[in-house]
Design a protein around this motif. Structure first.
Motif, PDB file in Angstrom:
ATOM      1  N   GLN A 337       0.830  -1.202   0.000  1.00  0.00           N
ATOM      2  CA  GLN A 337       0.000   0.000   0.000  1.00  0.00           C
ATOM      3  C   GLN A 337       0.869   1.259   0.000  1.00  0.00           C
ATOM      4  OE1 GLN A 337      -2.813   0.128   3.281  1.00  0.00           O
ATOM      5  NE2 GLN A 337      -2.892   2.364   3.229  1.00  0.00           N
ATOM      6  N   LEU A 338       1.926   1.237   0.805  1.00  0.00           N
ATOM      7  CA  LEU A 338       2.811   2.394   0.913  1.00  0.00           C
ATOM      8  C   LEU A 338       3.614   2.603  -0.375  1.00  0.00           C
ATOM      9  CD1 LEU A 338       2.918   4.143   3.423  1.00  0.00           C
ATOM     10  CD2 LEU A 338       5.042   3.023   4.083  1.00  0.00           C
ATOM     11  N   LEU A 339       4.076   1.517  -0.971  1.00  0.00           N
ATOM     12  CA  LEU A 339       4.842   1.633  -2.217  1.00  0.00           C
ATOM     13  C   LEU A 339       3.974   2.136  -3.364  1.00  0.00           C
ATOM     14  CD1 LEU A 339       6.989  -1.623  -1.967  1.00  0.00           C
ATOM     15  CD2 LEU A 339       7.826   0.738  -1.835  1.00  0.00           C
ATOM     16  N   LYS A 340       2.730   1.712  -3.406  1.00  0.00           N
ATOM     17  CA  LYS A 340       1.811   2.211  -4.440  1.00  0.00           C
ATOM     18  C   LYS A 340       1.560   3.706  -4.242  1.00  0.00           C
ATOM     19  CE  LYS A 340      -0.748  -2.055  -5.491  1.00  0.00           C
ATOM     20  NZ  LYS A 340      -2.067  -2.743  -5.413  1.00  0.00           N
ATOM     21  N   GLU A 341       1.387   4.086  -2.989  1.00  0.00           N
ATOM     22  CA  GLU A 341       1.192   5.509  -2.692  1.00  0.00           C
ATOM     23  C   GLU A 341       2.428   6.313  -3.077  1.00  0.00           C
ATOM     24  OE1 GLU A 341       0.845   8.418   1.202  1.00  0.00           O
ATOM     25  OE2 GLU A 341       0.234   6.318   1.406  1.00  0.00           O
ATOM     26  N   ASN A 342       3.606   5.772  -2.807  1.00  0.00           N
ATOM     27  CA  ASN A 342       4.846   6.451  -3.136  1.00  0.00           C
ATOM     28  C   ASN A 342       4.979   6.666  -4.638  1.00  0.00           C
ATOM     29  OD1 ASN A 342       7.205   7.687  -2.231  1.00  0.00           O
ATOM     30  ND2 ASN A 342       8.425   5.825  -2.419  1.00  0.00           N
ATOM     31  N   ALA A 343       4.682   5.612  -5.420  1.00  0.00           N
ATOM     32  CA  ALA A 343       4.770   5.716  -6.882  1.00  0.00           C
ATOM     33  C   ALA A 343       3.749   6.707  -7.427  1.00  0.00           C
ATOM     34  CB  ALA A 343       4.572   4.341  -7.502  1.00  0.00           C
ATOM     35  N   LYS A 344       2.591   6.773  -6.795  1.00  0.00           N
ATOM     36  CA  LYS A 344       1.557   7.715  -7.225  1.00  0.00           C
ATOM     37  C   LYS A 344       1.928   9.143  -6.857  1.00  0.00           C
ATOM     38  CE  LYS A 344      -3.413   8.638  -6.762  1.00  0.00           C
ATOM     39  NZ  LYS A 344      -4.681   8.200  -6.118  1.00  0.00           N
TER      40      LYS A 344
END
Length: 365
Positions: A337-344
């Motif tokens: 979840q955090l990595l997806k948020e970071n990429a976004k």
């Protein structure tokens, strides 16, 4: 040059010196010497001050990291930089490591030429040539230094001014006379007592002033058993504190902290450590709290932004490092979840994209 004897053989004493020199040289090369660089100093010609001034520049480690999406940084303007720049930049960088307590900063150090002239607000009849230059000095910051910095570097328009002693008085004068120039004003042992409590008089004359949500933090070393003439200094700070408690000013956050074990020379070290860390206190998030509530990162940064009246968000490196820790702690759903948020949040970052891809390769869905 090697000198030879008449027989054509090298002088033994000279050979011994050469051997020792080569031995030392090889030893140094073996250690791989390299300079430790914390910043750079350059000279700028000031048309306002009509002199050449030295300015020190520190850029945080991530500034030149090409794997990260280019970001803007808050800027600290540090007075008395010839004495403070080295320790201050090191201290601020340390506070960004691991779980960060403060954001990464660009730090601009202003070195002195005539300190008393530039840092005192009004001219004294007894010393007119060497006092009263602070209004001109603040114009130099406002019209020359800040525009140069913000043109040359990736800066947020969130600025902090830090001063100590006379430069603490200058910081107070900047708060009152150039309120919008900086967001935060930090003064350590400010010389409010100067010229019959002139610094305190500045506040007296500005009761009711709207400070536009500015922040003033003051540290002081309190009064010692052996007074050393500090009685007026402590009394002026106590009177200022009373004004704040009475609500004599509008829209200002303030904090005055005394450190009885510190002296005038050491106060700024502990003051900068504690006050700047306190300013960004919402940033330090114990990882156990994230396990309980993954939304706490956004909640804390939202609270920080509201406190400072300026938008702050978690850095790309912080999100990536936290996600890696979560993965190692077998909390892969939160990590993803955090990595997806970071990429976004950082779509132009090759590092954020690669971190997400690497995670998915390690953990096929």
């Amino acid at each position: 040059m090697i000198k030879y004897t008449k027989t054509g053989e090298c002088n033994p004493l000279i050979m011994k010196k050469i051997f020792l020199s080569l031995l030392i040289l090889c030893s140094l090369q073996g250690y791989g010497q390299a300079p430790i660089c914390i910043g750079e100093t350059f000279s700028m010609e000031s048309t306002i001050l009509k002199e050449t001034r030295k300015v020190d520049i520190y850029l945080p480690p991530s500034y030149t990291n090409s794997q990260l999406q280019p970001s803007d940084y808050p800027v600290i303007y540090l007075l008395d930089a010839e004495n403070n720049f080295r320790y201050f930049t090191t201290l601020m960088e340390k506070l960004t490591q691991g779980i960060p307590s403060v954001p990464e900063f660009i730090i601009i150090g202003i070195e002195n030429t005539q300190r008393e002239r530039d840092l005192t607000p009004i001219s004294l009849p007894s010393n007119p040539e060497n006092t009263g230059g602070n209004p001109l000095f603040l114009s130099f910051l406002k019209e020359e230094v800040v525009p140069m910095v913000e043109k040359k570097y990736r800066c947020k328009d969130f600025r902090i001014l830090v001063g100590h002693s006379l430069s603490g008085l200058a910081t107070i004068n900047a708060l009152i006379t150039e309120t919008e120039l900086f967001n935060v004003y930090i003064a350590h042992d400010p010389s409010l007592w100067w010229n019959n409590n002139y610094g305190l008089e500045l506040f007296e004359k500005n009761k009711g002033k709207d400070f536009l949500n500015r922040i003033l933090y003051i540290s002081h070393s309190e009064q010692k058993k052996r007074d050393n003439g500090r009685e007026r200094h402590v009394a002026s700070l106590q009177q200022l504190e009373e004004m704040f408690f009475r609500g004599d000013f509008q829209n200002i956050q303030w904090k005055i902290v005394g450190y009885p074990k510190e002296n005038h020379g050491s106060i700024q070290i502990i003051g900068n450590l504690n006050l700047i860390r306190d300013l960004f206190s919402e940033m330090f998030i114990d990882r156990s709290e994230i396990l309980k509530n993954p939304s706490i990162i956004d909640q804390r940064y939202q609270a920080l932004s509201e406190k400072l009246h300026y938008p702050f968000s978690p850095s790309e490196l912080y999100l990536n490092n936290t996600a890696r820790w979560l993965e190692n702690s077998h909390k892969k759903d939160i990590a993803l979840q955090l990595l997806k948020e970071n990429a976004k949040r950082y779509p132009n970052s090759s590092q954020a994209k690669r971190a997400l891809e690497d995670f998915l390769n390690r953990n096929p869905q």
